[in-house]
Design a protein around this motif. Structure first.
Motif, PDB file in Angstrom:
ATOM      1  N   GLN A 228     -15.855 -18.840  28.929  1.00 17.35           N
ATOM      2  CA  GLN A 228     -15.874 -20.304  28.924  1.00 17.35           C
ATOM      3  C   GLN A 228     -16.264 -20.838  27.544  1.00 17.35           C
ATOM      4  O   GLN A 228     -16.246 -22.034  27.321  1.00 17.35           O
ATOM      5  CB  GLN A 228     -16.863 -20.820  29.978  1.00 17.35           C
ATOM      6  CG  GLN A 228     -16.495 -20.437  31.394  1.00 17.35           C
ATOM      7  CD  GLN A 228     -15.151 -21.033  31.791  1.00 17.35           C
ATOM      8  OE1 GLN A 228     -14.903 -22.214  31.597  1.00 17.35           O
ATOM      9  NE2 GLN A 228     -14.277 -20.202  32.324  1.00 17.35           N
ATOM     10  N   ARG A 229     -16.613 -19.936  26.650  1.00 14.44           N
ATOM     11  CA  ARG A 229     -17.060 -20.334  25.317  1.00 14.44           C
ATOM     12  C   ARG A 229     -15.854 -20.552  24.399  1.00 14.44           C
ATOM     13  O   ARG A 229     -14.817 -19.905  24.573  1.00 14.44           O
ATOM     14  CB  ARG A 229     -17.971 -19.264  24.735  1.00 14.44           C
ATOM     15  CG  ARG A 229     -19.190 -19.103  25.632  1.00 14.44           C
ATOM     16  CD  ARG A 229     -20.287 -18.310  25.038  1.00 14.44           C
ATOM     17  NE  ARG A 229     -21.364 -18.210  25.995  1.00 14.44           N
ATOM     18  CZ  ARG A 229     -22.396 -19.026  26.027  1.00 14.44           C
ATOM     19  NH1 ARG A 229     -22.507 -20.006  25.185  1.00 14.44           N
ATOM     20  NH2 ARG A 229     -23.348 -18.859  26.931  1.00 14.44           N
ATOM     21  N   PRO A 230     -15.983 -21.414  23.403  1.00 15.13           N
ATOM     22  CA  PRO A 230     -14.892 -21.585  22.448  1.00 15.13           C
ATOM     23  C   PRO A 230     -14.645 -20.295  21.681  1.00 15.13           C
ATOM     24  O   PRO A 230     -15.578 -19.562  21.352  1.00 15.13           O
ATOM     25  CB  PRO A 230     -15.411 -22.670  21.492  1.00 15.13           C
ATOM     26  CG  PRO A 230     -16.564 -23.303  22.175  1.00 15.13           C
ATOM     27  CD  PRO A 230     -17.112 -22.307  23.142  1.00 15.13           C
ATOM     28  N   VAL A 231     -13.373 -20.010  21.424  1.00 13.28           N
ATOM     29  CA  VAL A 231     -12.993 -18.808  20.696  1.00 13.28           C
ATOM     30  C   VAL A 231     -12.102 -19.225  19.523  1.00 13.28           C
ATOM     31  O   VAL A 231     -11.127 -19.932  19.709  1.00 13.28           O
ATOM     32  CB  VAL A 231     -12.223 -17.815  21.604  1.00 13.28           C
ATOM     33  CG1 VAL A 231     -11.787 -16.586  20.804  1.00 13.28           C
ATOM     34  CG2 VAL A 231     -13.051 -17.416  22.808  1.00 13.28           C
ATOM     35  N   LEU A 232     -12.476 -18.764  18.332  1.00 14.61           N
ATOM     36  CA  LEU A 232     -11.673 -19.000  17.143  1.00 14.61           C
ATOM     37  C   LEU A 232     -10.952 -17.705  16.822  1.00 14.61           C
ATOM     38  O   LEU A 232     -11.578 -16.666  16.560  1.00 14.61           O
ATOM     39  CB  LEU A 232     -12.566 -19.403  15.958  1.00 14.61           C
ATOM     40  CG  LEU A 232     -11.884 -19.559  14.605  1.00 14.61           C
ATOM     41  CD1 LEU A 232     -10.774 -20.620  14.653  1.00 14.61           C
ATOM     42  CD2 LEU A 232     -12.915 -19.900  13.541  1.00 14.61           C
ATOM     43  N   LEU A 233      -9.610 -17.739  16.893  1.00 19.55           N
ATOM     44  CA  LEU A 233      -8.786 -16.566  16.617  1.00 19.55           C
ATOM     45  C   LEU A 233      -8.271 -16.638  15.190  1.00 19.55           C
ATOM     46  O   LEU A 233      -7.751 -17.671  14.773  1.00 19.55           O
ATOM     47  CB  LEU A 233      -7.589 -16.506  17.567  1.00 19.55           C
ATOM     48  CG  LEU A 233      -7.880 -16.402  19.053  1.00 19.55           C
ATOM     49  CD1 LEU A 233      -6.587 -16.483  19.848  1.00 19.55           C
ATOM     50  CD2 LEU A 233      -8.611 -15.124  19.356  1.00 19.55           C
ATOM     51  N   LEU A 234      -8.403 -15.535  14.474  1.00 22.05           N
ATOM     52  CA  LEU A 234      -7.892 -15.463  13.105  1.00 22.05           C
ATOM     53  C   LEU A 234      -6.911 -14.306  13.013  1.00 22.05           C
ATOM     54  O   LEU A 234      -7.272 -13.161  13.312  1.00 22.05           O
ATOM     55  CB  LEU A 234      -9.047 -15.246  12.123  1.00 22.05           C
ATOM     56  CG  LEU A 234     -10.014 -16.419  12.060  1.00 22.05           C
ATOM     57  CD1 LEU A 234     -11.313 -16.016  11.439  1.00 22.05           C
ATOM     58  CD2 LEU A 234      -9.386 -17.548  11.286  1.00 22.05           C
ATOM     59  N   ARG A 235      -5.706 -14.611  12.633  1.00 19.39           N
ATOM     60  CA  ARG A 235      -4.661 -13.591  12.588  1.00 19.39           C
ATOM     61  C   ARG A 235      -4.409 -13.160  11.149  1.00 19.39           C
ATOM     62  O   ARG A 235      -4.196 -13.991  10.272  1.00 19.39           O
ATOM     63  CB  ARG A 235      -3.374 -14.130  13.182  1.00 19.39           C
ATOM     64  CG  ARG A 235      -2.277 -13.103  13.191  1.00 19.39           C
ATOM     65  CD  ARG A 235      -1.104 -13.579  13.953  1.00 19.39           C
ATOM     66  NE  ARG A 235       0.006 -12.685  13.721  1.00 19.39           N
ATOM     67  CZ  ARG A 235       1.209 -12.930  14.150  1.00 19.39           C
ATOM     68  NH1 ARG A 235       1.454 -14.029  14.819  1.00 19.39           N
ATOM     69  NH2 ARG A 235       2.169 -12.083  13.903  1.00 19.39           N
ATOM     70  N   HIS A 236      -4.428 -11.870  10.960  1.00 20.93           N
ATOM     71  CA  HIS A 236      -4.124 -11.292   9.650  1.00 20.93           C
ATOM     72  C   HIS A 236      -2.736 -10.689   9.740  1.00 20.93           C
ATOM     73  O   HIS A 236      -2.476  -9.812  10.541  1.00 20.93           O
ATOM     74  CB  HIS A 236      -5.153 -10.216   9.314  1.00 20.93           C
ATOM     75  CG  HIS A 236      -4.982  -9.662   7.950  1.00 20.93           C
ATOM     76  ND1 HIS A 236      -4.167  -8.596   7.686  1.00 20.93           N
ATOM     77  CD2 HIS A 236      -5.509 -10.033   6.757  1.00 20.93           C
ATOM     78  CE1 HIS A 236      -4.211  -8.321   6.391  1.00 20.93           C
ATOM     79  NE2 HIS A 236      -5.013  -9.178   5.813  1.00 20.93           N
ATOM     80  N   ASP A 237      -1.843 -11.185   8.913  1.00 25.13           N
ATOM     81  CA  ASP A 237      -0.457 -10.728   8.978  1.00 25.13           C
ATOM     82  C   ASP A 237      -0.139  -9.591   8.033  1.00 25.13           C
ATOM     83  O   ASP A 237       0.992  -9.147   7.966  1.00 25.13           O
ATOM     84  CB  ASP A 237       0.508 -11.891   8.691  1.00 25.13           C
ATOM     85  CG  ASP A 237       0.512 -12.905   9.823  1.00 25.13           C
ATOM     86  OD1 ASP A 237       0.425 -12.478  10.990  1.00 25.13           O
ATOM     87  OD2 ASP A 237       0.591 -14.105   9.535  1.00 25.13           O
ATOM     88  N   GLY A 238      -1.138  -9.114   7.287  1.00 22.54           N
ATOM     89  CA  GLY A 238      -0.885  -8.081   6.282  1.00 22.54           C
ATOM     90  C   GLY A 238      -0.660  -6.808   6.857  1.00 22.54           C
ATOM     91  O   GLY A 238      -0.107  -5.934   7.077  1.00 22.54           O
TER      92      GLY A 238
ATOM     93  N   THR B 247      -7.283 -11.141  15.225  1.00 22.86           N
ATOM     94  CA  THR B 247      -6.226 -10.624  16.087  1.00 22.86           C
ATOM     95  C   THR B 247      -5.248  -9.845  15.222  1.00 22.86           C
ATOM     96  O   THR B 247      -5.000 -10.207  14.073  1.00 22.86           O
ATOM     97  CB  THR B 247      -5.529 -11.746  16.879  1.00 22.86           C
ATOM     98  OG1 THR B 247      -4.509 -11.181  17.682  1.00 22.86           O
ATOM     99  CG2 THR B 247      -4.964 -12.820  16.001  1.00 22.86           C
ATOM    100  N   HIS B 248      -4.750  -8.753  15.764  1.00 24.46           N
ATOM    101  CA  HIS B 248      -3.878  -7.870  15.003  1.00 24.46           C
ATOM    102  C   HIS B 248      -2.434  -8.346  14.991  1.00 24.46           C
ATOM    103  O   HIS B 248      -1.646  -7.880  14.194  1.00 24.46           O
ATOM    104  CB  HIS B 248      -3.933  -6.447  15.572  1.00 24.46           C
ATOM    105  CG  HIS B 248      -5.302  -5.860  15.503  1.00 24.46           C
ATOM    106  ND1 HIS B 248      -5.849  -5.397  14.339  1.00 24.46           N
ATOM    107  CD2 HIS B 248      -6.256  -5.689  16.445  1.00 24.46           C
ATOM    108  CE1 HIS B 248      -7.074  -4.954  14.576  1.00 24.46           C
ATOM    109  NE2 HIS B 248      -7.335  -5.121  15.847  1.00 24.46           N
ATOM    110  N   GLY B 249      -2.081  -9.239  15.886  1.00 30.18           N
ATOM    111  CA  GLY B 249      -0.714  -9.743  15.935  1.00 30.18           C
ATOM    112  C   GLY B 249       0.302  -8.698  16.365  1.00 30.18           C
ATOM    113  O   GLY B 249       1.448  -8.732  15.955  1.00 30.18           O
ATOM    114  N   ARG B 250      -0.129  -7.774  17.231  1.00 31.64           N
ATOM    115  CA  ARG B 250       0.811  -6.749  17.717  1.00 31.64           C
ATOM    116  C   ARG B 250       1.849  -7.390  18.633  1.00 31.64           C
ATOM    117  O   ARG B 250       1.573  -8.348  19.329  1.00 31.64           O
ATOM    118  CB  ARG B 250       0.061  -5.675  18.502  1.00 31.64           C
ATOM    119  CG  ARG B 250      -0.812  -4.811  17.639  1.00 31.64           C
ATOM    120  CD  ARG B 250      -1.396  -3.672  18.464  1.00 31.64           C
ATOM    121  NE  ARG B 250      -2.262  -2.874  17.648  1.00 31.64           N
ATOM    122  CZ  ARG B 250      -3.584  -2.839  17.776  1.00 31.64           C
ATOM    123  NH1 ARG B 250      -4.190  -3.550  18.680  1.00 31.64           N
ATOM    124  NH2 ARG B 250      -4.303  -2.071  16.976  1.00 31.64           N
TER     125      ARG B 250
END
Length: 148
Positions: free
Chosen positions: A138-148, A115-118
């Motif tokens: 309905q599927r599990p979602v793993l979100l990874l946020r990059h703050d750079g 995720t871009h974190g906008r």
């Protein structure tokens, strides 16, 4: 734990972070990574111009997929993980709908996405693929946020 891991890729640091996490999960569980790039040319002309305003250089979509697939393939080989790559043209569908459908097609146990974190106007104009995906699958979602 996860036999089939779908990772959604665009040309961003958060997508590369998601790819690395998907490979890490696959290595632990001896699973397969399905790396997906959605070619999204925008639904309306205004959508494209909004992207151009906020993302100064909009690279050619097929080139982005090719570049990310090269990175993915190299990472698969280095890690000893089985991986497959696929590009899908959205044809006016939202990116989140395409990712959700692809997850169904490969029967993914989990979807990994950066995720871009906008915030603010950028988020309003460009939307959040990750948020929309979480709401539509309905599927599990793993979100990874990059703050750079």
């Amino acid at each position: 734990m996860y036999d089939r891991i779908l990772v959604a890729l665009d040309d961003s640091a958060s997508a590369e972070m998601a790819l690395r996490e998907a490979v890490r999960l696959a290595k632990q569980s001896r699973g397969v990574v399905y790396a997906l790039s959605v070619v999204d040319r925008g639904r309306w002309p205004g959508e494209v111009s909004a992207r151009l305003e906020f993302e100064r250089e909009l690279p050619a979509a097929p080139n982005v997929a090719t570049r990310m697939f090269d990175v993915a393939t190299e990472l698969f080989q280095e890690s000893g993980v089985t991986g497959k790559t696929r590009a899908i043209d959205a044809y006016g569908e939202s990116v989140s709908e395409v990712v959700a459908r692809a997850a169904e097609e490969c029967d993914a146990d989990i979807i990994v996405i950066g995720t871009h974190g906008r915030r603010g106007a950028q988020r309003f104009l460009l939307g959040s693929v990750a948020e929309s995906l979480v709401r539509s699958t309905q599927r599990p979602v793993l979100l990874l946020r990059h703050d750079g």
